[in-house]
Design a protein around this motif. Structure first.
Motif, mmCIF file in Angstrom:
data_model
loop_
_atom_site.group_PDB
_atom_site.id
_atom_site.type_symbol
_atom_site.label_atom_id
_atom_site.label_comp_id
_atom_site.label_asym_id
_atom_site.label_seq_id
_atom_site.Cartn_x
_atom_site.Cartn_y
_atom_site.Cartn_z
ATOM 1 N N GLN A 27 5.015 -14.210 -41.973
ATOM 2 C CA GLN A 27 3.613 -14.587 -41.915
ATOM 3 C C GLN A 27 3.489 -15.995 -41.335
ATOM 4 O O GLN A 27 4.169 -16.915 -41.777
ATOM 5 C CB GLN A 27 2.985 -14.542 -43.304
ATOM 6 C CG GLN A 27 2.991 -13.170 -43.958
ATOM 7 C CD GLN A 27 2.120 -12.190 -43.188
ATOM 8 O OE1 GLN A 27 1.006 -12.527 -42.753
ATOM 9 N NE2 GLN A 27 2.609 -10.960 -43.029
ATOM 10 N N ILE A 28 2.644 -16.131 -40.315
ATOM 11 C CA ILE A 28 2.455 -17.405 -39.653
ATOM 12 C C ILE A 28 1.030 -17.885 -39.953
ATOM 13 O O ILE A 28 0.050 -17.159 -39.755
ATOM 14 C CB ILE A 28 2.649 -17.296 -38.137
ATOM 15 C CG1 ILE A 28 4.022 -16.692 -37.828
ATOM 16 C CG2 ILE A 28 2.492 -18.651 -37.468
ATOM 17 C CD1 ILE A 28 5.183 -17.524 -38.307
ATOM 18 N N GLY A 29 0.958 -19.135 -40.387
ATOM 19 C CA GLY A 29 -0.352 -19.691 -40.679
ATOM 20 C C GLY A 29 -1.109 -20.070 -39.428
ATOM 21 O O GLY A 29 -0.575 -20.024 -38.307
ATOM 22 N N LYS A 30 -2.365 -20.430 -39.591
ATOM 23 C CA LYS A 30 -3.167 -20.785 -38.434
ATOM 24 C C LYS A 30 -2.641 -22.014 -37.706
ATOM 25 O O LYS A 30 -2.923 -22.230 -36.534
ATOM 26 C CB LYS A 30 -4.614 -21.025 -38.881
ATOM 27 C CG LYS A 30 -5.309 -19.763 -39.363
ATOM 28 C CD LYS A 30 -6.752 -20.052 -39.738
ATOM 29 C CE LYS A 30 -7.456 -18.770 -40.175
ATOM 30 N NZ LYS A 30 -8.879 -19.014 -40.566
ATOM 31 N N ASN A 31 -1.901 -22.828 -38.411
ATOM 32 C CA ASN A 31 -1.322 -24.019 -37.804
ATOM 33 C C ASN A 31 -0.032 -23.725 -37.059
ATOM 34 O O ASN A 31 0.639 -24.617 -36.567
ATOM 35 C CB ASN A 31 -1.078 -25.084 -38.867
ATOM 36 C CG ASN A 31 -0.138 -24.584 -39.963
ATOM 37 O OD1 ASN A 31 0.230 -23.402 -40.001
ATOM 38 N ND2 ASN A 31 0.240 -25.478 -40.882
ATOM 39 N N GLY A 32 0.362 -22.415 -36.964
ATOM 40 C CA GLY A 32 1.562 -22.013 -36.248
ATOM 41 C C GLY A 32 2.821 -22.225 -37.020
ATOM 42 O O GLY A 32 3.920 -22.163 -36.467
ATOM 43 N N THR A 47 3.907 -16.698 -27.949
ATOM 44 C CA THR A 47 5.199 -17.379 -28.051
ATOM 45 C C THR A 47 5.989 -17.220 -26.771
ATOM 46 O O THR A 47 5.756 -16.324 -25.962
ATOM 47 C CB THR A 47 6.024 -16.805 -29.214
ATOM 48 O OG1 THR A 47 6.339 -15.438 -28.919
ATOM 49 C CG2 THR A 47 5.250 -16.888 -30.527
ATOM 50 N N VAL A 48 6.940 -18.116 -26.589
ATOM 51 C CA VAL A 48 7.887 -18.000 -25.461
ATOM 52 C C VAL A 48 8.908 -16.906 -25.763
ATOM 53 O O VAL A 48 9.298 -16.132 -24.894
ATOM 54 C CB VAL A 48 8.597 -19.345 -25.212
ATOM 55 C CG1 VAL A 48 9.662 -19.193 -24.124
ATOM 56 C CG2 VAL A 48 7.597 -20.423 -24.838
ATOM 57 N N SER A 49 9.363 -16.829 -26.988
ATOM 58 C CA SER A 49 10.365 -15.846 -27.387
ATOM 59 C C SER A 49 9.852 -14.426 -27.177
ATOM 60 O O SER A 49 8.670 -14.131 -27.408
ATOM 61 C CB SER A 49 10.734 -16.053 -28.851
ATOM 62 O OG SER A 49 11.569 -14.998 -29.307
ATOM 63 N N THR A 50 10.733 -13.576 -26.707
ATOM 64 C CA THR A 50 10.394 -12.160 -26.519
ATOM 65 C C THR A 50 10.909 -11.299 -27.656
ATOM 66 O O THR A 50 10.814 -10.067 -27.602
ATOM 67 C CB THR A 50 10.992 -11.654 -25.188
ATOM 68 O OG1 THR A 50 12.408 -11.781 -25.235
ATOM 69 C CG2 THR A 50 10.432 -12.417 -24.008
ATOM 70 N N LEU A 51 11.511 -11.943 -28.678
ATOM 71 C CA LEU A 51 11.989 -11.187 -29.831
ATOM 72 C C LEU A 51 10.811 -10.767 -30.705
ATOM 73 O O LEU A 51 9.814 -11.497 -30.839
ATOM 74 C CB LEU A 51 12.960 -12.029 -30.665
ATOM 75 C CG LEU A 51 14.229 -12.542 -29.960
ATOM 76 C CD1 LEU A 51 15.099 -13.318 -30.965
ATOM 77 C CD2 LEU A 51 14.995 -11.408 -29.329
ATOM 78 N N SER A 52 10.935 -9.599 -31.268
ATOM 79 C CA SER A 52 9.887 -9.105 -32.175
ATOM 80 C C SER A 52 10.133 -9.647 -33.581
ATOM 81 O O SER A 52 11.211 -9.441 -34.169
ATOM 82 C CB SER A 52 9.876 -7.572 -32.211
ATOM 83 O OG SER A 52 9.566 -7.053 -30.939
ATOM 84 N N ALA A 53 9.148 -10.369 -34.095
ATOM 85 C CA ALA A 53 9.289 -10.935 -35.437
ATOM 86 C C ALA A 53 9.142 -9.843 -36.485
ATOM 87 O O ALA A 53 8.390 -8.885 -36.291
ATOM 88 C CB ALA A 53 8.233 -12.016 -35.660
ATOM 89 N N PRO A 54 9.847 -9.934 -37.598
ATOM 90 C CA PRO A 54 9.715 -8.926 -38.657
ATOM 91 C C PRO A 54 8.297 -8.953 -39.245
ATOM 92 O O PRO A 54 7.624 -9.996 -39.253
ATOM 93 C CB PRO A 54 10.769 -9.339 -39.682
ATOM 94 C CG PRO A 54 10.991 -10.800 -39.438
ATOM 95 C CD PRO A 54 10.809 -11.001 -37.961
ATOM 96 N N SER A 55 7.860 -7.814 -39.713
ATOM 97 C CA SER A 55 6.496 -7.707 -40.253
ATOM 98 C C SER A 55 6.297 -8.580 -41.482
ATOM 99 O O SER A 55 5.164 -8.966 -41.831
ATOM 100 C CB SER A 55 6.175 -6.252 -40.587
ATOM 101 O OG SER A 55 7.101 -5.738 -41.537
ATOM 102 N N SER A 56 7.399 -8.918 -42.141
ATOM 103 C CA SER A 56 7.295 -9.749 -43.346
ATOM 104 C C SER A 56 7.018 -11.208 -43.025
ATOM 105 O O SER A 56 6.633 -11.987 -43.907
ATOM 106 C CB SER A 56 8.590 -9.642 -44.160
ATOM 107 O OG SER A 56 9.698 -10.074 -43.381
#
Length: 419
Positions: free
Chosen positions: A312-317, A301-310
């Motif tokens: 969930q991103i699918g294979k399609n992004g 990703t371009v964003s440098t923010l850490s996404a929460p562990s909860s």
């Protein structure tokens, strides 16, 4: 014949009487002259000073009393006759000091009357009024007192002068700081610091400190450090640099003005520098491209923010769970700064219309053409597009690390998944 003889006899008798008379006259004249000469030889001149006047007489009298009587100078009770310069038979001076009443102001607004005669110093002493070191009088001690004279005594008080490692204890009755320094024989230079201004009136117990300040110049040979010119390189990552030209130090003669306070160096001021050898500038390219970060499911990703562990991103992004979807156009920008919510900008903090997307809203953003996954983002700033006409399709401004990255993204359609 008889008649002739008689006549001659009478003539002879007349001549004899004339001689006797002439002799007598001569004797008298000589005696008178001798008497006058003797008198002149035994007389002498005397100057009498009394009542602010001088009387000069010639006298044959022996005693001063007789001389004063001859001059009709009366001596009253309490008067003092000074005979220190009088010598009978010699040219002399007799001084008569008249007794009088004086008023003395000794540390009080109300004066006290005292009998006095002679000098001020003598009159004060005879009345038990002592003078201490530093006391000042409104007149000279040698002045002769007179009826109705007023004398003001200014009593001295302690004043301390501290200078050049020395402490001077002074007694001052009046004056200023400058007067105290003069009495202590302490000279002042223009750069010196005095604890009180020179025209400050002295007070009891006052301490005057003189701080010596001196300036000296010196010139030293020093390194002239090279400077660095930085140029952005969008092909390098932010943790990469590339030296285009090596920097080389030069030399310079630097003149300093040193400030010494009481002999100790307190400050050095650079006043001049002459370059003797020019320095060579270093040219350095610095990367502006941020290394891609990895979020859920290994997606860059371009964003440098850490996404929460909860999250969930699918294979399609696309997130597997979200509240709603917003589509529209996004513009890219860079350059740094602070967001409307007070945070320093970074990839992941985006600018929105807060009426549409409130501050603090968390979201996931992807480009509609599939070329960018901006990633996990937070609404932290106000987009400038809300003030532009014809920008109704714009839904956010996306921050990038470099101008090159922002230019590459430009404006394109995006899908925002509100989390």
């Amino acid at each position: 014949m008889e008649t002739i003889k008689l006549t001659l006899k009478k003539i002879g008798s007349a001549i004899s009487k004339a001689k006797v008379k002439a002799i007598l006259i001569t004797v008298i004249v000589c005696f008178a002259a001798a008497t006058i000469y003797a008198a002149a030889a035994n007389s002498y001149s005397v100057k009498i000073i009394a009542d602010d006047t001088e009387i000069n007489i010639t006298t044959m009298r022996d005693s001063a009393e007789d001389v004063l009587n001859q001059a009709n100078v009366q001596i009253n009770k309490g008067d003092v006759v000074d005979l220190s310069d009088f010598s009978s038979g010699s040219k002399s001076t007799i001084t008569v000091y008249r007794a009088c009443m004086i008023t003395v102001y000794d540390g009080s607004e109300e004066g006290v009357k005292y009998p006095a005669v002679g000098s001020v110093e003598r009159s004060l002493a005879e009345n038990g009024i002592g003078l201490n070191d530093g006391d000042e009088l409104s007149c000279d001690k040698e002045d002769v007192v007179y009826e109705g004279m007023e004398i003001v005594i200014s009593r001295a008080f302690p004043v301390t002068v501290i200078a050049d490692g020395e402490t001077y204890k002074l007694n001052m009755a009046t004056g200023t700081v400058a007067d105290a320094l003069n009495k202590a024989v302490v000279t002042i230079d223009d750069d010196d610091i005095i604890s009180a201004s020179l025209d400050t009136a002295l007070t009891k117990g006052m301490k005057i400190k003189v701080t010596r300040v001196a300036y000296k110049e010196r010139t030293v040979d020093e390194v002239l450090p090279f400077t660095t010119q930085k140029k952005n390189n969008a092909n390098l990552y932010t943790d990469q640099t590339k030296t285009i030209q090596k920097g080389i130090n030069g030399r310079q003669n630097v003149t300093y003005k040193d400030k010494y306070v009481d002999g100790k160096l307190k400050e050095s001021i650079k006043v001049n520098a002459v370059v003797t050898k020019a320095a060579t500038e270093r040219i350095l390219e610095v990367g502006t491209k941020r290394r891609p970060t990895t979020s859920a499911n290994g997606i860059n990703t371009v964003s440098t923010l850490s996404a929460p562990s909860s999250l969930q991103i699918g294979k399609n992004g696309v997130p597997t769970s979200y509240k709603r979807v917003i589509t529209g156009t996004a513009s890219a920008y860079s350059g740094g700064g602070v967001t409307a919510t007070g945070k320093y900008v970074r990839p992941g903090y985006i600018a929105v219309n807060p009426n549409q997307i409130p501050y603090g809203t968390k979201m996931w953003i992807v480009s509609n053409d599939g070329s960018y996954v901006y990633g996990y983002a937070s609404a932290e700033d106000t987009g400038g597009f809300i003030y532009w006409s014809g920008s109704s399709s714009t839904v956010c401004d996306l921050y990038f690390d470099s101008e090159g990255q922002a230019s590459a993204f430009g404006r394109r359609g995006v899908t925002i998944y509100i989390l």
